[in-house]
Design an enzyme around this catalytic site. Sequence first.
Site, mmCIF file in Angstrom:
data_model
loop_
_atom_site.group_PDB
_atom_site.id
_atom_site.type_symbol
_atom_site.label_atom_id
_atom_site.label_comp_id
_atom_site.label_asym_id
_atom_site.label_seq_id
_atom_site.Cartn_x
_atom_site.Cartn_y
_atom_site.Cartn_z
ATOM 1 N N LYS A 54 1.197 -1.328 0.688
ATOM 2 C CA LYS A 54 0.107 -0.035 0.065
ATOM 3 C C LYS A 54 0.958 0.999 -0.094
ATOM 4 O O LYS A 54 0.535 2.289 -0.554
ATOM 5 C CB LYS A 54 -1.042 0.149 1.318
ATOM 6 C CG LYS A 54 -2.343 -0.811 1.187
ATOM 7 C CD LYS A 54 -3.093 -1.328 2.250
ATOM 8 C CE LYS A 54 -3.553 -2.698 2.143
ATOM 9 N NZ LYS A 54 -4.700 -2.795 3.133
ATOM 10 N N GLN A 98 -4.692 -1.846 9.580
ATOM 11 C CA GLN A 98 -4.320 -3.300 8.541
ATOM 12 C C GLN A 98 -5.383 -4.009 9.507
ATOM 13 O O GLN A 98 -4.799 -4.459 10.532
ATOM 14 C CB GLN A 98 -2.494 -3.217 8.493
ATOM 15 C CG GLN A 98 -2.650 -4.336 7.958
ATOM 16 C CD GLN A 98 -3.351 -4.343 6.456
ATOM 17 O OE1 GLN A 98 -3.310 -3.531 5.345
ATOM 18 N NE2 GLN A 98 -3.880 -5.510 5.696
ATOM 19 N N ASP A 121 -11.077 2.597 3.508
ATOM 20 C CA ASP A 121 -11.188 0.827 3.529
ATOM 21 C C ASP A 121 -12.825 1.025 3.510
ATOM 22 O O ASP A 121 -12.969 -0.298 3.260
ATOM 23 C CB ASP A 121 -10.801 0.115 4.973
ATOM 24 C CG ASP A 121 -9.518 -0.333 4.612
ATOM 25 O OD1 ASP A 121 -9.523 -0.527 3.797
ATOM 26 O OD2 ASP A 121 -9.148 -0.495 5.331
#
Length: 286
Positions: A54, A98, A121
């Site tokens: 990422k 994460q 997200d």
Amino acid sequence: MAAQIIDGKKISSEIKDELKEKVRILKEEKGIEVTLAVILVGEDPASQVYVRNKKRACEYIGIRSLSYELPEDTTQEELLKLIDELNNRKDVDGILVQMPVPEQIDEKTVIDAISPAKDVDGFHPMSVGALCIGERGFVSCTPAGVIQLLKRSNIEISGKECVIVGRSNIVGKPMSMLMLRENATVTVAHSRTADLKAVCKRADIVIAAVGKPKMITADYLKEGATVIDVGINRNPETGKLCGDVDYDGAVNVAGAITPVPGGVGPMTIAMLMNNCYEAALMHNGL
Ligand code: NDP
């Protein structure tokens, strides 16, 4: 006729290159620097790889990434404090924690703590709600990537029968909402579905998000169907990566199909980057 192989690597590269240009213009013309804060708690090797990828994508596109690597024994309170600080920082557009987080931290509490305005997200209940009622908000990256794969491969969605196998909060459910938004007739199948094979067989588009290696075989598919394989599994025999679809058999029946790896996988990060760009636009009233 040979199936069209949907190349997720190529399509995700196109999206990243388009974003690179848009991010450059935003910086040059408006002085806005898109910024993503990435939080990793603990040392899970798979999570470390995801986070590294990422950050690399951010670097390529020109998005500033702020990295927070916290020890395994971080308390929920400490993590929530950091999220709160980042929620309040004007120079941060997106926040990503994460997953999975260590067991002393409750995943849902963390998701709920991220400001919906920075929820790149797309996991916050507000983001999910916005998707359901068709309002502007962040869409979960993997399902958003599937829509891009279909559109950029010129696969008609409107009016088609779509069967999604799997009903998780991060893939199956948002996927069903997005296909509905695109005017497909949507069926969501799951572990209690009676006669899954017959249900899949009527689909023009099958989206597999099950987490079971090669479960969807050629005999689940209608001739010419589009097959999107979201699954990322280890093949128990070879140890190699494989999807939820038995690719070698399915490719002979499908009209179009995504490989694993190289299909849906690369799209997730591209769509995350897109959400970061969108977040920066929103924060700046654009
Ligand atoms: P979950 O385990 O959260 O959900 C799996 C779903 O599949 C559940 O709804 C379950 O049904 C259903 N299911 C399980 N067994 C069967 C069966 N025998 N028949 C029909 N349905 C079944 O998984 P995720 O949605 O998180 O992930 C699915 C796959 O996608 C995984 O392989 C994962 O690695 C991959 N993935 C890939 C991503 C990418 O970037 N490409 C991102 C996210 C996930 P029920 O609800 O009834 O239990």
